[in-house]
Design an enzyme around this catalytic site. Sequence first.
Site, short mmCIF file in Angstrom:
data_model
loop_
_atom_site.label_atom_id
_atom_site.label_comp_id
_atom_site.label_asym_id
_atom_site.label_seq_id
_atom_site.Cartn_x
_atom_site.Cartn_y
_atom_site.Cartn_z
N LYS A 94 8.37 -42.96 13.01
CA LYS A 94 7.10 -43.69 13.39
C LYS A 94 6.70 -44.68 12.19
O LYS A 94 7.20 -44.39 11.18
CB LYS A 94 6.01 -42.59 13.33
N CYS A 144 -1.31 -37.45 8.96
CA CYS A 144 -0.46 -37.57 9.99
C CYS A 144 -0.45 -36.05 10.87
O CYS A 144 -0.47 -36.01 11.94
CB CYS A 144 0.76 -37.77 9.67
N ASP A 148 6.42 -35.02 8.80
CA ASP A 148 6.75 -36.00 7.68
C ASP A 148 6.85 -35.09 6.50
O ASP A 148 6.46 -35.10 5.43
CB ASP A 148 5.49 -36.52 7.50
C1 VGL Z 1 1.16 -40.15 5.79
C2 VGL Z 1 -0.14 -41.83 4.74
C3 VGL Z 1 0.66 -42.73 4.95
C4 VGL Z 1 1.36 -38.70 6.21
C5 VGL Z 1 1.84 -41.05 6.10
O1 VGL Z 1 2.49 -38.53 6.56
O2 VGL Z 1 0.27 -38.22 6.25
N1 VGL Z 1 -0.02 -40.47 5.00
N2 VGL Z 1 1.57 -42.69 5.75
#
Ligand code: VGL
Length: 324
Positions: free
Chosen positions: A223, A268, A92
Amino acid sequence: MHTSLLVFSIFLIGTTLSNPVHYDQISKKLTAISEQIDQAELRLNNSITKLLSKLDSSNHDLTQLIKSIHTSRVVDNSQSSNQAVSALLVIDVQYDFIDGSLALKNCPSKHNGEEVIPVINQLLDSHKFDVVAYSHDWHPTDHISFFDNLHLRSHLLTSDSIPLADLKLYSIATFAINGLPRMEQSLWPRHCVQNTHGAKLHSDLKVIEEDNAQNISVIHIQKGTKPDVDSYSAFWDNSKLGETQLNQFLKEKGVTQVFVVGLATDWCVYSTAIHGMEHGYKTFIIEDACRGVDEKTIKERLNDFTQKNGHIIKSSQVKDYIQE
Ligand code: VGL
Ligand code: ZN
């Protein structure tokens, strides 16, 4: 290096042949012992690195001696683990976590997510990973994790959930959605909405082409794509109802160990690493190639990861675990 394990295995195989019933127990024991050896090795490498950083230049001879011992150990070790097939899981690295709606710099940690980029690029430039996977948090507009979507599901809050009037950004709501197990859901600002700028991988991140000259297998994983269930891990959604293509891909490529980097350490990155271990990969979190939401949770989650036999290393140590 693994002589003691070998001797023990031969002894166990001997006992197994005369009594095959114990196979499962023995296999478990061997896995546990092998993990302990890995842990000890990791601690030793860490101590050597620390020691070397403390010795000043006046101790030139000693520094050289320790370096040469360390190098021969690492060479021995990489020869014995020649079969390792390595994947880098880049989690991410998207604009919304760097300077967008869920920027880590506005979270309690005040981390700058952008700082992972040069570290990850450097890892990709200096090591030959067999597989590189990029995950993308990729939510529909009506996603359950967005605080501003709460009104869409307020009727589905459980009776023991924090009540609607008290729920705030970053609170945890509990939902009971038809056909799904009860879910505890953190309420985040709207982020990484599919096809928006905030959901793009940062343009400074080195993204390896799928057909590349170095024969690296590349996969992109989206995801959190279903409205009613969040997904922190790049392997499973949070309720473990649906799996992404990641594990299948890694298995097809014969991957044995995974290195997890990116954003956010305590969410994540952590979840992906835990599932990596559950799938049987030797799993590393490269700490300086990650940034997180909250120092306190980062510490707790990394402790939990270590407890479960995960390995936390620095990017400078990757060379000790993969072949060039
Ligand atoms: C994430 C919070 C919400 C992450 C993703 O990538 O860690 N954190 N969605
Ligand atoms: Zn998300």
